[in-house]
Scaffold this motif. Structure first.
Motif, short mmCIF file in Angstrom:
data_model
loop_
_atom_site.label_atom_id
_atom_site.label_comp_id
_atom_site.label_asym_id
_atom_site.label_seq_id
_atom_site.Cartn_x
_atom_site.Cartn_y
_atom_site.Cartn_z
N ALA A 33 4.09 -0.57 -13.62
CA ALA A 33 3.57 0.56 -12.94
C ALA A 33 2.77 1.30 -14.00
O ALA A 33 2.76 1.32 -15.17
N PRO A 34 1.56 1.83 -13.57
CA PRO A 34 0.70 2.56 -14.47
C PRO A 34 1.15 3.87 -14.96
O PRO A 34 1.85 4.68 -14.31
N ASP A 57 -5.05 1.85 -16.75
CA ASP A 57 -4.72 0.49 -17.11
C ASP A 57 -3.89 0.40 -18.16
O ASP A 57 -3.43 -0.68 -18.56
N GLN A 58 -3.24 1.60 -18.66
CA GLN A 58 -2.02 1.46 -19.68
C GLN A 58 -0.67 1.68 -18.63
O GLN A 58 -0.86 2.40 -17.81
N PHE A 195 1.07 4.54 -5.66
CA PHE A 195 0.37 4.18 -4.58
C PHE A 195 -1.31 4.17 -4.89
O PHE A 195 -2.01 3.91 -4.17
N SER A 196 -1.59 4.19 -6.27
CA SER A 196 -3.00 4.37 -6.52
C SER A 196 -3.69 2.82 -6.37
O SER A 196 -3.01 1.92 -6.16
N ARG A 197 -4.95 2.85 -6.24
CA ARG A 197 -5.68 1.79 -5.84
C ARG A 197 -7.06 1.79 -7.07
O ARG A 197 -7.51 2.90 -7.47
N ALA A 198 -7.37 0.68 -7.62
CA ALA A 198 -8.11 0.39 -8.53
C ALA A 198 -9.41 0.79 -8.23
O ALA A 198 -9.76 0.64 -7.05
N SER A 392 -6.70 2.09 -12.08
CA SER A 392 -6.00 1.00 -12.09
C SER A 392 -5.23 0.90 -10.54
O SER A 392 -4.90 1.94 -9.89
N ASP A 393 -4.72 -0.27 -10.20
CA ASP A 393 -3.74 -0.04 -9.03
C ASP A 393 -2.15 0.46 -9.68
O ASP A 393 -1.83 0.43 -10.60
#
Length: 400
Positions: A33-34, A57-58, A195-198, A392-393
């Motif tokens: 998870a980011p 992206d970390q 819930f994020s999307r790249a 990031s996703d």
């Protein structure tokens, strides 16, 4: 710029190898998870307002294997620290009093998931072993804690075969932070991590937890999102954060609304004489910050990321002057970034330390880095860590 962070493959392999070495068997899978930056919308979440985070992206990675007992065994290592942290704790004995330090986040997550699954078929629930690796900087305001919680929660829902909805999963991770860790945070961090999307920011209405991805096409616009980690550590479970939340709740009570989300700028001014000066300024930050979030979303939809710089700067000024959660290092980072050509910059996260973000032309990243480092050196501050992040996703299973 900082040296390149470990790649996702490296960290995932490290979690897998660490699990094998520590526990002498194969895990049931690896999840990640980011961390996140908040593009805009600070302290509005627990006021039932609007936020706009971006997952970065970390990431935190965790290899997990089920056990037959009711014991949780945790091992953590981080790219920013040497050695390992090892914890063993009974699954049924997790309370706010029984945990401390880093262990509160994963143990609180296990507790929160079980609370969320109350009444469900728990026949698959048992103890587990987990090995964590991460390149989300600790104490930098980038939600390293939420990354731990969301990676492990996603793993446990899989391994325990629990049928939790997205909102139930979110509630489990937030409860871990609120009840077991004791930090009075809202839903922002965990929502972004789950819930994020790249390529997108995540527009969240914190009243009903509704979420909408908003295109954040920085690279396509020739821009980079730069994080400036001041290395001034902060902790949400301590003083200032809780004081700000209490002031907001008091302002809402005096103004006769459920939350400051329900107060317009005009209504706040009309009720100003009923608030002391500090409480008024705390409320003014929340009311104007909610407006800025909505304006940012509208501009990203219509004009793209080059149009939002002034809103980022206005947000920082409000946090510095009205909410008073900035520190000299954060102000210096923002001022130096703008002097080096950033179109916008602001502190991000809960405040009292942590990181600032800057949106800058990609060909000016090196110039900005040099300018910020020079400004910190001149002020005799600790050297900051500076790096570029990408949208990031959210949390996911990485491997079986």
């Amino acid at each position: 710029m900082e040296s390149p962070a470990p790649t996702a493959t490296t960290l995932g392999e490290e979690a897998l190898a660490g699990f094998r070495e520590r526990f002498g068997r194969e895990p049931d899978g690896v999840w990640s998870a980011p961390g996140r930056v908040n593009l805009i919308g600070e302290h509005t979440d627990y006021n039932e307002g609007f936020v706009l985070p971006v997952a970065i992206d970390q990431r935190t990675w965790v290899a997990v294997g089920r056990t037959e007992d009711r014991v949780v065994r945790l091992v953590s290592t981080s790219s920013s620290a040497s050695g390992e942290t090892v914890i063993e704790h009974g699954l049924d004995d997790i309370t706010p009093e029984s945990v401390d330090g880093w262990s509160a986040y994963p143990l609180g997550t296990a507790w929160g998931v079980l609370q969320g699954a109350e009444g469900a078929d728990l026949s698959a629930v048992g103890g587990f072993d987990a090995y964590f690796t991460s390149d989300v900087p600790l104490g930098a305001g980038l939600s390293s804690s939420a990354a731990i919680e969301c990676a492990l929660a996603t793993a446990l829902v899989d391994l325990w075969a629990l049928d939790l909805s997205d909102d139930e999963l979110l509630r489990a991770t937030v409860q871990a932070e609120n009840v077991i860790v004791g930090a009075p945070t809202g839903i922002l961090d965990q929502s972004a991590s789950l819930f994020s999307r790249a390529g997108h920011a995540l527009f969240i209405d914190c009243r009903d937890s509704s979420r909408e991805p908003i295109p954040f096409l920085a690279t396509e616009a020739g821009l980079s999102l730069v994080v400036i980690d001041t290395r001034v550590k902060h902790a949400h479970a301590e003083g200032g954060y809780g004081d700000r939340r209490a002031a907001c709740e008091e302002a809402a009570r005096i103004l006769g609304v459920p939350a400051l989300r329900d107060v317009t700028a005009e209504a706040l001014e009309a009720g100003r004489d009923r608030l002391d000066e500090v409480t008024y300024r705390r409320a003014r930050h929340i009311v104007t910050e909610d407006e800025r979030v909505q304006q940012t979303v509208a501009l990203l939809r219509s004009e793209g990321p080059r149009s939002i710089g002034d809103l980022l700067l206005a947000s920082h000024a409000s946090m510095r002057d009205d909410f008073e959660i900035s520190v000299p290092e954060l102000d210096t980072a923002v001022e130096a970034a703008v002097s080096a050509g950033a179109i916008g910059a602001r502190m991000t996260g809960g405040g009292f330390g942590g990181s600032a973000i800057a949106l800058v032309d990609t060909d000016r990243v090196e110039m900005l880095t040099d300018a910020v480092r020079a400004a910190f050196a001149e002020a005799d501050f600790k050297e900051p860590a500076i790096f570029v992040v990408a949208a990031s996703d959210g949390a996911r299973r990485e491997s079986d």
